[in-house]
Design an enzyme around this catalytic site. Structure first.
Site, PDB file in Angstrom:
ATOM      1  CG  ASN A  10      -0.350  -0.159   2.518  1.00 21.02           C
ATOM      2  OD1 ASN A  10       0.743  -0.711   2.638  1.00 21.02           O
ATOM      3  ND2 ASN A  10      -1.013   0.318   3.548  1.00 21.02           N
ATOM      4  CD  GLU A  14       2.354  -0.543  10.674  1.00 17.82           C
ATOM      5  OE1 GLU A  14       1.161  -0.823  10.984  1.00 17.82           O
ATOM      6  OE2 GLU A  14       2.697  -0.169   9.552  1.00 17.82           O
ATOM      7  CB  CYS A  31      -2.263   0.026   8.887  1.00 17.98           C
ATOM      8  SG  CYS A  31      -0.752   1.006   8.902  1.00 17.98           S
ATOM      9  CD  GLU A  52       8.405   0.392  10.879  1.00 23.04           C
ATOM     10  OE1 GLU A  52       9.035  -0.561  10.407  1.00 23.04           O
ATOM     11  OE2 GLU A  52       7.372   0.857  10.353  1.00 23.04           O
TER      12      GLU A  52
END
Length: 485
Positions: free
Chosen positions: A159, A258, A292, A467
């Protein structure tokens, strides 16, 4: 079309190992499709497990020298990569639009965002800190030293073909780690172009390799089993993340995950409704909803429920233009593939069958490409799957609530915990709700919160590790305690 063909021809189609393009063993390839048409854009190398080991061999061979490279020198190389991405922003944007489908403005935003991770971590490379102190017992001295973890494997999703890679590559390289990237098979081209650019910017051979494959599990398994690999970082679904954690457990491989999200967007009765609608458009339609961090369900106080719903429909009607991402008038491109189109359609149909009302959209237009319109559902019943599952598309299900406690409980009623959004004018309430939300990130009166200088990550089944920010580089460092007399 001419510029598109020229761009595609300029991108490496082979594996990128030890600083150069190489054919996959057996010379196998797989197709990359254009989501706007369903047609094949090109073919890229289909790696074998043996190819993955070749990439690890290169990473291991380069690890010691890269770790010993001065932090300032590593930072300068990362800074040069940032400059090169910025200079070639239009190429990266068009390439992402071609292979992923997103509208060009979205792709341009991702290029800016993705490049910033190289700039941010170019500055963090020289700021890895340890500690030195006298032991409280008076028996000696304590030195705490940070060292690179070692060779890393990054598995990235489709994505955000650039940013999900740079968010991992930047800190790993800044810390002194080598890295192998396995990009999603749907969108491998952007990462191959980035690897070529990194090499041209001065990154030593073997520090970064890209292994493209249509068989992720088969290719990554020998790496997870190899004791020379020291770190796995993954962005993707919770289902796949769990399997990777299980596979990595045998060697206690260091991991960061993640994973999926189910972000609530909570609008209280004192919110600025116009601002909330503007934020909802960003939180829902960024990247076409295929993020997300996308708002997955909207919990709106019953006193502003009608106003919010009406204004959200008006905003979508007036500003969303569905079409091929490369079309300059398009603001909402296609979904990534037919499977995702089917998933979104099924979730909407399930909600409608359960009693939800469609205020706008709700049906795929058909024809070539994998398009789904911006959709608003009202009065979605609690049993609807769309309130439990990550929709990953441009669909906004709205439900009402009557008290603060009810709104907070509804927001937390999920096994996920990546990001939440809150709209209120009351500072006390904002802080109270932000602290009560079970998520790793909270946007207060903001519809977009991602920032390279901030720690990105979730809780519960949205994963672990962070991150970005000063925390991001810690994922690629090990802590060593040295006892001194």
């Amino acid at each position: 079309m001419g510029s598109e063909r020229e761009l595609l021809e300029s991108v490496p189609k082979q594996l990128w190992i030890a600083g150069r393009p190489v054919d996959a063993i057996g010379a196998g390839t797989f197709p990359v499709h254009n989501p706007a048409t369903g047609e094949v854009l090109t073919h890229v190398a289909d790696a074998t497990p043996e190819d993955a080991v070749r990439a690890l061999d290169a990473a291991v061979a380069a690890q010691d020298e890269w770790a010993a490279t001065a932090a300032r020198e590593r930072g300068e190389i990362l800074r040069e990569v940032f400059e090169q991405i910025t200079a070639r922003a239009e190429e990266f944007a068009l390439l992402m639009t071609l292979e992923m489908g997103k509208a060009l403005p979205e792709s341009r935003n991702e290029v800016r965002y993705g490049a910033e991770f190289f700039r941010w971590f170019s500055e963090e490379a020289a700021r890895v800190h340890g500690r030195y102190l006298h032991a409280p017992s008076g028996t000696g001295r304590i030195m705490v030293h940070k060292q690179p973890v070692g060779p890393c494997l990054a598995i990235t999703p489709w994505n955000f073909p650039l940013a999900m890679g740079t968010r991992k590559i930047g800190p790993a390289l800044a810390a002194g780690c080598t890295m192998i990237v396995k990009p999603a098979s749907a969108t491998p081209l952007t990462m191959l172009l980035l690897a070529q650019l990194c090499s041209a910017a001065g990154l030593p051979d073997g520090v970064l390799s890209v292994v493209t494959s249509s068989r992720s599990g088969a290719v990554t398994q020998p790496l997870l089993d190899d004791p020379r690999l020291r770190k796995l970082t993954f962005t993707g679904s919770t289902e796949v993340g769990k399997k990777l954690v299980e596979k990595s457990a045998n060697r206690l491989l260091r991991t960061s995950m993640e994973l999926g999200g189910n972000a609530p967007f909570v609008v209280f009765e004192d919110a600025d409704v116009d601002a909330a609608v503007q934020g909802a458009m960003l939180a829902k339609l960024r990247n076409g909803g295929e993020a997300c961090t996308a708002a997955n369900r909207f919990h709106v106080h019953e006193s502003v429920l009608e106003e919010f719903s009406t204004k959200l429909v008006e905003a979508m009607s007036s500003s969303v233009r569905l079409g091929p991402g490369a079309d300059p008038d398009t603001t909402l491109g296609p979904l990534i593939n037919e499977e995702q189109l089917r998933t979104v359609s099924e979730l909407v149909d399930d909600a409608v069958a359960a009693g939800a009302r469609v205020l706008i959209g709700g049906k795929a237009p058909g024809g070539p490409g994998w398009f789904y319109p911006a959709t608003v559902l009202r009065d979605v019943p609690p049993q609807a799957r769309i309130l439990r599952e990550e929709v990953f598309g441009p669909v906004a299900p709205i439900v009402g609530f009557s008290t603060e406690e009810e709104g907070l409980a509804a927001a937390n009623d999920t096994e996920f915990g990546l990001v939440s959004y809150v709209y209120t004018r009351d500072l006390d309430r904002a802080l109270r709700i932000a602290e009560g939300l079970e998520s790793g990130m909270v946007g207060v009166n903001r519809g977009v919160i991602s920032d390279p200088a901030a720690p990105f990550g979730g809780v519960k089944q949205s994963g672990f590790g962070r991150e970005g920010g000063t925390e991001g580089i810690e994922e690629y460092l090990s802590t060593k305690y040295i006892a001194l007399t």
